[in-house]
Design an enzyme around this catalytic site. Structure first.
Site, PDB file in Angstrom:
ATOM      1  N   LYS A 234       0.816  -1.212   0.000  1.00 52.85           N
ATOM      2  CA  LYS A 234       0.000   0.000   0.000  1.00 52.85           C
ATOM      3  C   LYS A 234       0.849   1.262   0.000  1.00 52.85           C
ATOM      4  O   LYS A 234       2.048   1.254   0.267  1.00 52.85           O
ATOM      5  CB  LYS A 234      -0.981  -0.030   1.169  1.00 52.85           C
ATOM      6  CG  LYS A 234      -2.130  -1.011   0.898  1.00 52.85           C
ATOM      7  CD  LYS A 234      -3.348  -0.751   1.730  1.00 52.85           C
ATOM      8  CE  LYS A 234      -4.549  -1.510   1.170  1.00 52.85           C
ATOM      9  NZ  LYS A 234      -5.723  -1.422   2.034  1.00 52.85           N
ATOM     10  N   ARG A 268      -4.196  -9.994   4.238  1.00 55.96           N
ATOM     11  CA  ARG A 268      -4.600  -9.942   2.826  1.00 55.96           C
ATOM     12  C   ARG A 268      -3.395  -9.455   2.023  1.00 55.96           C
ATOM     13  O   ARG A 268      -2.936  -8.330   2.216  1.00 55.96           O
ATOM     14  CB  ARG A 268      -5.795  -9.002   2.663  1.00 55.96           C
ATOM     15  CG  ARG A 268      -6.392  -8.943   1.268  1.00 55.96           C
ATOM     16  CD  ARG A 268      -7.622  -8.033   1.271  1.00 55.96           C
ATOM     17  NE  ARG A 268      -8.280  -8.011  -0.025  1.00 55.96           N
ATOM     18  CZ  ARG A 268      -8.028  -7.145  -0.998  1.00 55.96           C
ATOM     19  NH1 ARG A 268      -7.089  -6.217  -0.813  1.00 55.96           N
ATOM     20  NH2 ARG A 268      -8.688  -7.192  -2.137  1.00 55.96           N
TER      21      ARG A 268
END
Length: 299
Positions: A234, A268
């Protein structure tokens, strides 16, 4: 006297999710990401074709993923909207083909009740909702079908732009939101052992917000439900290390290990093999599992 790491108190830590059982008191599940979208922030459409998406899901399970998360609509506001029918066309065939060849958990990344229902009919076990069950009818679909739900914090939800998100105390506000949405889920008839929470790193949050959430993650895991974190590659990792998309693997692993130490139990991720190895090592250090190939030579 045992020196094993103590776990946060988890509501129903031993859970049957789909066809697999997990003990979240001493186990971390690895969730692989498969985006059947042309604009996913990391994959950039590499798994948009049906055969590519199915192959990616099967490969992830072969590499050790416990879980596959299949999505057809990205969270980003920088995309054209699609209808529920098109989203169903993207995810349902992938789910059906993957379900036919694995007992791994399958979740559908959606906030639409009609997509969730079609996905469950195709074989999905869990609804992964980045909108926090705010779409009318979604909680009712979960309750009626017995599907699990991932309740995620975001301010705007998928496809909605939020300019300069701000919080007085991001962790307290995210925790408050998750508590309120869990209460809503319970009122809608979703069983406690079907609920998972996700603080939503980088979803309408800047780098400092996501770092603070990671630093104080135990305030989220203390809510009591198994906590999922989606940190993989991210922007907060990229901005922290000044790394582009393809060079965030080490930062991702470090952030995930910190999250596990603070109580996260589902990760995840994009890179399944590296995550599985880091998770198994972390579990062994914490005393949750034995080494896979210990040497008995004491010389």
């Amino acid at each position: 006297m045992s020196r094993e790491q103590t776990s946060p108190a988890i509501i129903a830590p031993v859970r049957r999710i789909g066809r697999r059982e997990f003990d979240f008191a001493r186990q971390v599940a690895v969730m692989a990401i498969v985006n059947r979208t042309p604009n996913s922030f990391h994959d950039q459409g590499r798994t948009y074709a049906l055969d590519s998406a199915v192959a990616a899901a099967r490969r992830a399970v072969d590499e050790g993923a416990d879980w596959v998360d299949i999505g057809g609509f990205a969270f980003s506001a920088a995309q054209a909207g699609i209808g529920a029918a098109e989203e169903i066309d993207r995810v349902a065939p992938v789910i059906a083909e993957v379900r036919a060849v694995t007992d791994a958990v399958i979740s559908v990344d959606t906030h639409r009740p009609e997509v969730a229902r079609a996905a469950i009919e195709a074989g999905a076990d869990v609804i992964n909702d980045t909108n926090g069950l705010r779409e009318p009818g979604l909680a009712e679909v979960a309750a009626a079908t017995g599907a699990g739900v991932v309740v995620t914090h975001s301010l705007g939800g998928p496809g909605r732009r939020v300019f300069r998100p701000s919080y007085d105390d991001v962790v307290a506000e995210v925790a408050g939101f998750l508590r309120e949405r869990v209460a809503y889920a319970l009122e809608a008839g979703i069983a406690p052992d079907k609920i998972i929470i996700d603080p939503g790193h980088d979803l309408n949050k800047n780098t400092f917000h996501s770092l603070e959430l990671t630093r104080r993650l135990e305030e989220i895991t203390a809510i009591g439900y198994p906590t999922l974190v989606a940190l993989s590659n991210k922007d907060f990792i990229g901005e922290t290390l000044d790394r582009p998309q393809g060079q965030r693997a080490e930062g991702t692993i470090a952030a995930n290990v910190v999250a596990v130490l603070k109580g996260a139990r589902i990760l995840r991720v994009h890179d399944v093999p590296a995550t599985v190895a880091s998770v198994r090592m972390t579990e062994a250090v914490l005393g949750w599992r034995a080494p896979l190939a210990p040497s008995h030579n004491l010389a």
